[in-house]
Design an enzyme around this catalytic site. Structure first.
Site, mmCIF file in Angstrom:
data_model
loop_
_atom_site.group_PDB
_atom_site.id
_atom_site.type_symbol
_atom_site.label_atom_id
_atom_site.label_comp_id
_atom_site.label_asym_id
_atom_site.label_seq_id
_atom_site.Cartn_x
_atom_site.Cartn_y
_atom_site.Cartn_z
ATOM 1 N N LYS A 1 16.887 21.156 -10.868
ATOM 2 C CA LYS A 1 16.251 19.882 -11.140
ATOM 3 C C LYS A 1 17.212 18.960 -11.561
ATOM 4 O O LYS A 1 17.818 19.153 -12.734
ATOM 5 C CB LYS A 1 14.855 20.195 -11.955
ATOM 6 C CG LYS A 1 13.955 20.999 -11.138
ATOM 7 C CD LYS A 1 13.395 20.366 -9.935
ATOM 8 C CE LYS A 1 12.727 19.013 -10.188
ATOM 9 N NZ LYS A 1 11.376 19.267 -10.774
ATOM 10 N N HIS B 1 0.860 -1.453 0.068
ATOM 11 C CA HIS B 1 0.042 0.054 0.078
ATOM 12 C C HIS B 1 0.825 1.124 -0.141
ATOM 13 O O HIS B 1 0.512 2.203 0.412
ATOM 14 C CB HIS B 1 -0.830 0.184 1.236
ATOM 15 C CG HIS B 1 -1.774 -1.138 1.555
ATOM 16 N ND1 HIS B 1 -2.968 -1.307 0.837
ATOM 17 C CD2 HIS B 1 -1.231 -2.258 2.072
ATOM 18 C CE1 HIS B 1 -3.394 -2.546 1.126
ATOM 19 N NE2 HIS B 1 -2.448 -3.292 1.913
ATOM 20 N N SER C 1 15.475 20.817 -15.853
ATOM 21 C CA SER C 1 14.343 21.837 -16.226
ATOM 22 C C SER C 1 14.925 22.947 -16.672
ATOM 23 O O SER C 1 16.039 23.517 -16.538
ATOM 24 C CB SER C 1 13.841 22.227 -14.794
ATOM 25 O OG SER C 1 13.266 23.350 -14.958
ATOM 26 N N GLU D 1 10.334 8.229 -16.514
ATOM 27 C CA GLU D 1 9.009 8.485 -16.871
ATOM 28 C C GLU D 1 8.247 8.348 -18.052
ATOM 29 O O GLU D 1 7.243 7.958 -18.076
ATOM 30 C CB GLU D 1 8.910 10.203 -16.319
ATOM 31 C CG GLU D 1 9.216 10.594 -15.042
ATOM 32 C CD GLU D 1 9.297 12.065 -14.894
ATOM 33 O OE1 GLU D 1 8.333 12.800 -14.591
ATOM 34 O OE2 GLU D 1 10.534 12.586 -14.954
#
Ligand code: ARG
Length: 463
Positions: free
Chosen positions: A287, A160, A281, A294
């Protein structure tokens, strides 16, 4: 002399095809990818026609030589194809005519584009399956490498997405090796349904010529020959099965990516991914983003989409071949390309991962991860598990209220809840002791995991 680009089927037509129709119906723009398979099939077909006396030996030789010439030009990117010739099959046949004249017209004896395209697709898919199996094995090797480099490292295990119990990082990584192994098996399993020769079914009813299908099958390496000519030209189950396997592989990659994305995020901080496999970024200088992972997670969407396309395409199609089926190729090409590219980059990224002991130690300091070990401790001293669960639950509740760890509660307090508690409870109260305590086969016990790493190394080395 200008090359001939007359369609082979114009006999019964009294008008030119509308250019819009040509543009709408063409498949050349994508089926040019299966050109070499088409030629391989045509060469064996010609050989077979000679074998049964429908071509002279010299004629077959001439056809095959010219076909090889066309294949060479295609490989050298020198071939010229024409959209008005609809598809790769008619382009190659026409080009053959340009090279050897009327004799080219004998090649299509006993054959239709319907069985021809099914043949090309199966030949293509056979290769794709083998390439994909290798890509999957390479990814498994990367995962086993990372597991082996960190074979003793303990991390929190989750259910979970909540801290559950300590596990070995290697055990977690090997879980993915298992998933990808099932994918390899799934592809192998469907390979036997791909490796069936459809050629010789002609348009739908079979051929009026005594085609030697056995010879064609053996020469092209097919294990079986289709037994029903109508099924052979209508069937695209092999593509559906492939796209379904591709969707499952995509789902596995997506789950792996998600785990790594989470681990690389600041709240977890369990891993660092090499700079070469991350991007930045355009606005925030701080970043370092896991974009490769992704995208790998995102690619799954098109793999599911391609499966849905194929299922929808074939639903409700009447027997036998219908032009709808021309739409079958792009989703398959797309899924194959997507998976090969994704698996290749992920297999390269994985070995660059380093685990961050500092952050992992911090996470493991949450000693509720040991709650189940404590329950087992009481069980080993004779308490029924349900009772032990209840008592440890109370201890956790107490610790939550006191805002401290479970192991910080004094023995005196523990004894109030059960006299079975003793000094020795602290001996089992480390993440290392927790994994060590696992005894069941397939568990995260370090000795078992070490054995698994070695087993996988042996298995993968042999491939
Ligand atoms: N381009 C067609 C396809 O991809 C080849 C088969 C065409 N057959 C036909 N009867 N029009 O499906």
């Amino acid at each position: 002399m200008p090359k001939k680009t007359k369609k082979p089927w114009t006999g019964r037509f009294s008008k030119q095809t509308n250019p819009l129709v040509e543009k709408f119906t063409e498949s050349l723009s994508f089926d040019c990818r299966i050109a070499l398979y088409d030629i391989a099939g045509s060469c064996v077909h010609a050989e077979m026609l000679a074998k049964i006396g429908l071509l002279k030996e010299t004629e077959a030789k001439k056809i095959i030589k010219a076909l090889h010439g066309i294949a060479d030009d295609i490989s050298a990117d020198k071939a010229e194809f024409h959209t008005e010739l609809e598809d790769i099959h008619m382009n190659i046949e026409t080009e053959l005519g340009n090279r050897i004249g009327k004799l080219a017209g004998k090649l299509h004896t006993g054959r239709s584009r319907n069985d021809q395209v099914a043949l090309d697709e199966r030949l293509y898919l056979r290769d794709v399956i083998k390439v994909l199996q290798n890509c999957l094995s390479d990814l498994q090797k990367s995962l086993v490498f990372l597991a082996s480099e960190n074979s003793q490292l303990v991390i929190p295990g989750f259910t979970h997405l909540q801290f559950a119990m300590p596990v070995l990082a290697a055990h977690h990584l090997l879980a993915y090796v298992e998933m990808f192994e099932r994918d390899i098996e799934r592809l192998q399993n469907q390979y036997k349904r791909v490796n069936v020769l459809p050629l010789g079914s002609a348009a739908l009813a079979g051929s009026g010529f005594p085609l030697d299908r056995k010879f064609v099958a053996e020469t092209l390496g097919f294990d079986k020959i289709s037994r029903n000519s109508m099924d052979a030209v209508a069937d695209r189950d092999f593509f559906i099965e492939f796209l379904s396997a591709a969707a499952i592989i995509g789902m596995h990659i997506s789950r792996l990516s998600e785990d790594l994305i989470l681990w690389a995020s600041q709240p977890f901080g369990f891993i660092d991914i090499d700079d070469a496999y991350c991007t930045g970024s355009s606005l925030m200088p701080n970043k370092k983003n896991p974009d490769v992972l992704e995208l790998a997670r995102g690619k799954c969407a098109r793999l599911y989409g391609n499966l849905t396309t194929m299922l929808t395409l074939t639903k409700g199609l009447p027997m036998t071949y219908n032009r709808d089926l021309q739409e079958d190729k792009e989703p398959v090409f797309d899924s194959a390309d997507t998976l090969i590219n994704t698996l290749t980059v992920i297999a390269k990224l994985i070995p660059t991962i380093t685990f961050r002991d500092d952050k992992i130690t911090l996470a493991l300091a949450d000693d509720f991860l040991l709650a189940t070990d404590w329950a087992d401790y009481l069980v080993k001293k004779g308490m029924p598990f349900r009772e032990a669960h209840e008592i440890i639950g109370k201890i956790v509740g107490l610790a939550v209220r006191k805002n401290c760890g479970m192991t910080e509660i004094p023995l005196k307090e523990l004894k109030k809840l059960s006299p079975l508690f003793d000094e020795d409870v602290l001996k089992i109260s480390t993440p290392e002791a927790s994994v060590e305590a696992k005894k069941s086969l397939g568990s995260t016990n370090p000795a078992f995991v070490k054995r698994e790493i070695n087993r996988w190394k042996r298995v993968l080395d042999k491939r």
